[in-house]
Enzyme design. Structure first.
Site, PDB file in Angstrom:
ATOM      1  N   HIS A  73      36.694  39.581  39.444  1.00  0.00           N
ATOM      2  CA  HIS A  73      36.867  39.615  40.894  1.00  0.00           C
ATOM      3  C   HIS A  73      37.503  38.327  41.376  1.00  0.00           C
ATOM      4  CE1 HIS A  73      32.903  37.827  40.083  1.00  0.00           C
ATOM      5  NE2 HIS A  73      33.097  37.082  41.162  1.00  0.00           N
ATOM      6  N   CYS A 196      27.394  31.949  43.815  1.00  0.00           N
ATOM      7  CA  CYS A 196      28.405  31.759  42.776  1.00  0.00           C
ATOM      8  C   CYS A 196      29.673  31.224  43.427  1.00  0.00           C
ATOM      9  CB  CYS A 196      28.685  33.059  42.019  1.00  0.00           C
ATOM     10  SG  CYS A 196      29.547  34.322  42.979  1.00  0.00           S
TER      11      CYS A 196
END
Length: 675
Positions: A73, A196
């Site tokens: 991603h 993250c």
């Protein structure tokens, strides 16, 4: 499928689903294949650029997850609307998961400036991937339409009846849930913060994995997800009633000091996905251990509370690069303002600029007229901004070590380094001393009622005093001698030694195209500008010229041998002319990410040629940025341009030859070309 709150196109459609697809033998090929499907569907303007962005995210940490799942991603300027592409692979491909390759791969592509609602759509998918029933349904799906329906079901779930008072409704994705206070404390309450680097997927998967493990363990659990869809801070009352806290993060925890005094278990975000039950058990054990590591009030890391799963080597690099990254805006703004001052008033304005700016005005112009006055004002503004170079470097090095309490002593240490003549070396040393002094003082055990004064008064005061005394009494003069020696050495460089230095900085500028090595070379050059010596100007010219080579060389290569590049790469090549001319090395990243083994060495060869020739010709630059648009601030313009042209041609020839004769990963390249 559309978001209920927006008119955005469907996040996933049947033409973005590949079932039982071979896709390639490695993750690079799979990502390129999925990016190609986005391009074919008109969902990305640059398949190679999107591939490069996703691979760059892979470089930070693998996106493979237990259970045969992978979620590459990224956020990318090549995507205008949130999009998901899916591949069910046969055979599976390794994405770095601990239990083997993945057969279910989602490419999650979000716009670079995606709003919170868009990010919530994507995070909903990530959260669903921890559910075994959802994953099993994906493997059993007989058609792309079934996959689309499954994804739509988790992104836009059907409304459910309001929860009864006995069963509180779950909070929206990305928001903490506040547990009702029990009448008597019978179960442990564990808090968690997950985050993250991208904030799209792992953040929310870690949150849900920990929540599921906590439920099985009979533990009350509340999580704050600090992701791209925003976060709602945990209420103070919830924090106060918690027994322990888990930090599952790959980036810094926002406002970490809220959890001061709580037992802490810290790790990278992927451990929370892979070992959630173990982390919950460790948090429960820490809650009952009076000797367990605890969160410090400053928000700084301690020896007992590591930041993620990085070692001290990586941590040291992060500390230094934090200082450099915050310093660069002062360098760029100040340096370009100074260069503009030279453009309007000439180099002699460096001797008279401050006096003219203070003693004249628009109604009382100096003898040189308006241009001299404007040049003096610009030079003065630039000098003031440039004066923050070393303090900002030191301040944010200390900030990286000790969080906000390190800022004041860090800036003080940087200003002191300037005062004693320690230069940027003194700034680095002072910042490190200030950061660790602040960290040490903050770790002193004091009564709880006194903790509130620590981060705002005691730590800044004590650390500033400590670093000031250390630098004045012990390290100040040695640092000044080192800085003077380095300046004299650079000023004395000539012939072979100067060329060798140019080659080294040229290699560094082209190694990672905006990464740590590139920034280290750039910081070395810009920090030297403060010395205002011919040698420092020569190094700046060599660094800027070498940094311009990669995008210009790839633009040239795509022009002279277009058949060696895909159509998106050719489009990138056309844009790279302007990026290279502007000294934006990152213009070469899409090429390097897609084909690093052939592109990066070629660019390094060209950068070494340019750096060495620039130093040999004695080209100088008084501007830290701007490329050909600051030629007015460059002396020996012909030598600078010859060095730039030579390196560009060498790098272009090298990359064309590499692509022509060194066939690497043919399947992946075929996917790129046909995408």
């Amino acid at each position: 499928m559309t978001s209920p709150t927006t008119s955005q196109p469907p996040v996933i459609t049947t033409d973005l689903v590949l079932l039982d697809d071979t896709a390639g033998g490695d993750k690079e090929a799979v990502i390129a294949r999925l990016a190609g499907s986005l391009a074919a569907a008109g969902r990305t303007s640059d398949a190679d650029g999107l591939t490069g962005a996703a691979l760059a995210r892979e470089g930070q940490s693998a996106t493979g997850l237990p259970g045969g799942i992978a979620i590459p991603h990224c956020r990318s300027p090549y995507v205008d609307t949130p999009t998901i592409a899916f591949a069910r692979l046969n055979p599976p491909v390794d994405f770095g998961a601990p239990d083997g390759p993945a057969d279910l791969v989602f490419l999650i592509a979000a716009p670079a400036a995606g709003g919170q609602e868009h990010m919530k759509l994507l995070s909903s998918l990530a959260r669903a991937l921890v559910r075994k029933d959802f994953v099993a349904s994906l493997r059993a799906a007989a058609s792309p339409a079934e996959v689309v329906d499954l994804v739509d079901g988790v992104i836009n779930p059907a409304p459910t009846p309001a929860a009864t008072p006995a069963t509180p409704a779950p909070a929206p994705a990305g928001q903490p849930t506040e547990q009702p206070a029990p009448a008597a404390k019978s179960r442990k309450t564990i808090l968690a913060v997950t985050a993250c680097p991208t904030g799209i997927a792992h953040t929310y998967m870690a949150a849900d994995a920990l929540a599921a493990a906590a439920k099985e363990a009979g533990v009350d659990f509340v999580v704050e997800t600090q992701g791209s869809s925003g976060s709602t801070p945990l209420p103070a009352g919830t924090i106060a009633g918690a027994d322990a806290v888990i930090f599952a993060t790959d980036v810094g925890v926002k406002d970490r000091g809220r959890f001061a005094g709580k037992p802490v278990v810290a790790s990278g975000v992927k451990r929370a996905i892979n070992e959630p039950a173990k982390m919950i058990a460790e948090a429960v054990a820490a809650a009952g251990d009076p000797n367990a590591a605890r969160v410090e009030g400053s928000g700084a890391a301690t020896a007992d509370t590591p930041r993620g799963d990085v070692g001290w080597g990586t941590r040291t690099r992060q500390i230094l690069l934090t200082g450099v990254s915050y310093m660069i805006p002062f360098v760029a703004a100040g340096g370009l303002l100074i260069a503009l001052g030279f453009l309007f008033a000439g180099y002699e304005i460096s001797d008279t600029g401050n006096d003219i700016a203070l003693n004249y005005s628009l109604t009382n112009l100096p003898p040189g007229g308006f241009l001299e006055y404007l040049g003096a004002v610009l030079y003065t503004l630039g000098s003031l901004a440039f004066g923050f170079l070393v303090p900002a470097l030191a301040g944010y090095i200390a900030f990286a070590i000790a969080d906000r309490p390190g800022l004041a002593p860090g800036f003080t240490a940087g200003a002191l380094a300037v005062l004693i003549g320690g230069g940027f070396i003194g700034g680095i040393v002072g910042g490190v001393l200030a950061g660790f002094a602040a960290l040490w003082i903050n770790n002193i055990k004091v009564p709880q009622w006194f903790r509130g004064l620590m981060p705002v008064v005691i730590v800044p005061l004590g650390a500033s005093l400590a670093v000031g005394l250390i630098m004045f009494f012990f390290v100040g003069r040695p640092l000044a001698l080192i800085n003077t020696g380095l300046t004299d050495w650079l000023s004395g460089l000539s012939g072979t030694s100067a060329v060798f230095l140019g080659i080294i900085v040229g290699l560094m500028m082209c190694f990672d195209l905006g990464g740590p090595v590139n920034k280290a070379a750039y910081a070395f050059a810009t920090a030297g500008l403060a010395a205002q010596t011919t040698a420092s100007f020569e190094i700046m010219a060599a660094v800027m010229a070498a940094g311009m080579v990669p995008p210009l060389a790839l633009a040239l290569a795509t022009t002279v041998r277009p058949r060696l590049f895909s159509e998106p790469e050719r489009e990138n090549g056309r844009a790279a002319w302007l990026l290279g001319a502007s000294f934006i090395s990152e213009g070469a990243i899409p090429f390097a990410a897609a084909d690093p083994l052939r592109v990066i060495p070629s660019m390094m060869l060209g950068g070494a040629v340019t750096g060495g020739l620039s130093m040999a010709f004695g080209a100088t630059s008084r501007a830290p940025h701007g490329g050909i648009f600051v030629l007015f601030a460059i002396d020996n313009k012909l030598g600078f341009l010859i060095a730039l042209l030579a390196g560009t041609v060498v790098a272009a020839v090298a990359v064309v030859a590499a692509k022509q004769f060194l066939k690497a990963r043919p399947k992946a390249e075929a996917d790129l070309v046909t995408a």
